[in-house]
Design a protein around this motif. Structure first.
Motif, short mmCIF file in Angstrom:
data_model
loop_
_atom_site.label_atom_id
_atom_site.label_comp_id
_atom_site.label_asym_id
_atom_site.label_seq_id
_atom_site.Cartn_x
_atom_site.Cartn_y
_atom_site.Cartn_z
N GLU A 22 0.82 -1.21 0.00
CA GLU A 22 0.00 0.00 0.00
C GLU A 22 0.86 1.27 0.00
OE1 GLU A 22 -3.20 -1.18 -1.09
OE2 GLU A 22 -3.33 0.86 -0.36
N LEU A 53 0.49 4.33 -2.64
CA LEU A 53 0.25 5.72 -2.25
C LEU A 53 1.32 6.64 -2.83
CD1 LEU A 53 -0.86 5.22 1.45
CD2 LEU A 53 -2.27 6.05 -0.42
N ASN A 97 0.96 9.74 -5.31
CA ASN A 97 1.42 11.07 -4.95
C ASN A 97 2.74 10.96 -4.20
OD1 ASN A 97 1.89 13.65 -4.11
ND2 ASN A 97 0.08 13.79 -2.78
N GLU A 117 3.54 13.04 -0.95
CA GLU A 117 2.86 12.84 0.33
C GLU A 117 3.87 12.77 1.47
OE1 GLU A 117 0.30 13.48 2.05
OE2 GLU A 117 -1.04 12.30 0.80
N ASN A 153 1.65 12.12 6.95
CA ASN A 153 0.34 11.76 6.40
C ASN A 153 0.27 10.29 5.99
OD1 ASN A 153 -0.82 14.21 6.81
ND2 ASN A 153 -0.42 14.99 4.74
N MET A 192 -2.38 7.41 7.28
CA MET A 192 -3.21 6.59 6.40
C MET A 192 -2.96 5.11 6.60
SD MET A 192 -3.29 8.46 2.74
CE MET A 192 -2.33 9.95 2.77
N LEU A 193 -1.72 4.75 6.89
CA LEU A 193 -1.38 3.33 6.99
C LEU A 193 -1.41 2.85 8.43
CD1 LEU A 193 1.45 3.39 4.34
CD2 LEU A 193 -0.83 2.43 4.08
#
Ligand SMILES: Cc1ncc(COP(=O)(O)O)c(C=O)c1O
Lengths: 159, 399
Positions: A3, A7, A11, A14, A18, A22-23
């Motif tokens: 993942e 991501l 982007n 990132e 952040n 998310m993870l």
């Protein structure tokens, strides 16, 4: 695919903070993992995806189909590497089908590209023939649509 | 014969024609809030209850192809057999309960219609239906349209808004006929464990109740599996299972859902459906057949939502808004009760001061007071901006 890589591919700018949110992990863990991917050569670089059609630059691209005589021991690799070394060549792939290598070549105008193909590529020993196809317009590049499809037409609040 | 001269009746105003029981039902709190928000420009909305994805292209493409081929007719009342067969296979595989495509599956115009059919098929005036709050805004009104009595069970954040047997025991009465479940839940994102589902089943069997289960968010379950009450032994015969394509497949505008139930109940719902709706739109049915051909669409979207959920929960907790991590749907339901404002006041000030729209928890039932519903089916860049603004807002509230 991991993942984190997905991501970053979406982007690359990132921030680790952040990404960690998310993870569901820590910033340090994200940084370490990215460093690992960079060290292993899996992440080869970070680039902007440009819509060159909108830019005020002289630039044309062509796909070049290349037929090659494979060499004993080297196969296609040695010739593919020679082709890859030219800065004019953006990408090179070994292909199945009616030709062997496909190269994407960029230049300032048609003449430049045509000249590069006939003078530099076609003359490499082992290259039997080339076919040049100029690109006229980019619709999608690297998974990114050049014109955003979506305007959000949803109601601002809904059940 | 003489014509009797009756006294002229007083003239009724348009409003006087409206059925009394309809007047008694309040407007949805969502609509009130929508009216306020839609008059504003440049807001970031976390108040939208639908996916931000456009329907996957291969599904849209199939819909276009269907139109191209002249698919513009009615279908059989139950819906296209090919779609019912595909649904039967999917539900069997995903939930572990098999329904006969010929007699147990009914295609509807969204879960919205399926819900209405289910309630109207079973509720007689005065029958009580137990449901859990905070919940989707339509449940109580739908029950009242059918002249039933909605009986709310309050769920709380200390157990992640789950529903337990003890809560149900508190509310059951001789008039109770049905339990209405929605897990994963809009607006809390709550899910049930296998043990919860078995407990609720035992309760339903013991009190001889029917269960309506709205599992529209089922594909968006991030942890812990998605046990369906319909699959518990002995429950299929007393369960109406509702599902649809709006959320998991990002197909809200196609308006397509379905109800699975024992043949007698299916036939009863069909009776209403055939008179009020005839059938669901054929183009949507064709698109849904395509949607069920792969399993990757829902999976890709689920992963994307999960990352956004993680981000939003982390950001809210960091700024001092306590937020449990919900296991399903695409909503978080943070607690804002410590700021001395009602959830409506909080939402309005957040909108006024920072241009961020979230729905006040009170729109989903009384026990939603003190909470906000924030939907993360929103672009991650917008979520980032929204959380920065919210952090600024709560910092000001605290100071
Ligand atoms: C819990 C719940 N059930 C049903 C619906 C309605 O879905 P449909 O689009 O299938 O009518 C929604 C939509 O927001 C929902 O949240």
């Amino acid at each position: 695919m991991d993942e984190l890589l997905k991501l970053l591919k979406h982007n690359a700018l990132e921030t680790p903070k952040n990404l960690a949110r998310m993870l569901n992990t820590t910033e340090e863990a994200v940084k370490a993992k990215i460093a690992g991917y960079e060290g292993a050569g899996i992440i080869r670089g970070y680039q902007a995806v440009l819509n060159t059609d909108l830019m005020d630059v002289e630039l044309v691209r062509a796909v070049i189909e290349i037929k090659v005589t494979p060499e004993r021991e080297g196969g296609f690799n040695r010739i593919a590497e020679r082709v890859s070394k030219f800065p004019e060549v953006e990408s090179v792939y070994l292909m199945s089908g009616t030709y062997d290598l496909m190269a994407v070549v960029a230049g300032r105008n048609l003449k430049d590209v045509a000249f590069f193909v006939s003078e530099k590529l076609a003359t490499i020993q082992g290259i039997i023939s080339t076919g040049t196809h100029f690109m006229l317009k980019t619709y999608k590049n690297n998974g990114v649509l050049m014109e955003a499809e979506k305007t959000d037409e949803r109601l601002k609040v809904s059940p | 014969m003489s014509v009797s001269k009756s006294r002229p009746k007083p003239k009724r105003n348009p409003g006087d024609f409206i059925a009394k029981h309809l007047l008694d039902i309040p407007r949805s709190g969502i609509r009130d809030f929508f009216d306020i928000v839609s008059s504003r420009k440049d807001i970031i909305s976390l108040g939208i209850g639908e996916p931000d994805f456009v329907t996957p292209w291969h599904i849209r493409e199939q819909a276009i192809f269907a139109l191209d081929r002249g698919a513009t007719t009615y279908t059989s009342n139950r819906g296209l057999l090919e779609l019912r067969q595909a649904i039967s296979a999917y539900v069997g595989e995903a939930f572990g309960v098999t329904y006969d495509p010929e007699s147990e599956i009914l295609i509807t115009v969204g879960v919205s219609e399926a819900l209405d059919l289910a309630i109207r098929a079973i509720i007689e005036p005065g029958d009580e239906v137990i449901y859990h709050e905070p919940c989707f805004v339509s449940y109580a009104p739908e029950i009242r349209f059918a002249h039933g009595v909605p009986v709310a069970v309050s769920t709380t954040r200390d157990n992640g808004f789950r529903l337990t047997r003890a809560m149900l025991e508190d509310k059951v009465s001789p008039r109770t006929k049905a339990i209405l479940l929605n897990f994963p839940t809009n607006p809390t994102g709550a899910t049930l464990t296998q043990a919860d589902v078995e407990d609720i089943s035992a309760f339903a069997i013991e009190h001889d109740l029917i269960v309506i289960t709205d599992e529209i968010y089922s594909e968006l379950t991030y942890e812990g599996g998605r046990p369906s009450i319909a699959a518990v032994p002995g429950m299929k015969e007393r369960t109406i299972f509702l599902h649809g394509f709006s959320k998991g497949w990002a197909m809200t505008g196609f308006r397509l859902g379905y109800a699975c139930s024992p043949p007698e109940l299916s036939e009863a719902m069909m009776k209403i459906h055939q008179y009020i709706m005839m059938c669901a739109p054929i183009v949507s049915q064709k698109a849904a057949i395509e949607a069920l051909k792969t399993r990757t669409d829902t999976e890709d979207m689920r992963l994307s939502y999960q990352e956004r959920r993680n981000f939003l929960c982390a950001a809210l907790n960091e700024m001092g808004i306590p937020c449990h991590v919900p296991k399903g749907a695409f909503y978080v339901f943070p607690y804002i009760g410590d700021y001395g404002l009602t959830s409506k006041e909080f939402a309005l000030r957040l909108l006024d001061e920072e241009n961020v729209a979230c729905v006040p928890g009170s729109a989903f039932g009384e026990c939603g007071e003190g909470f906000l519903r924030c939907c993360y089916a929103t672009d991650i860049e917008e979520i980032k901006q929204a959380t920065e603004r919210m952090a600024r807002f709560v910092k000001r509230l605290k100071s």
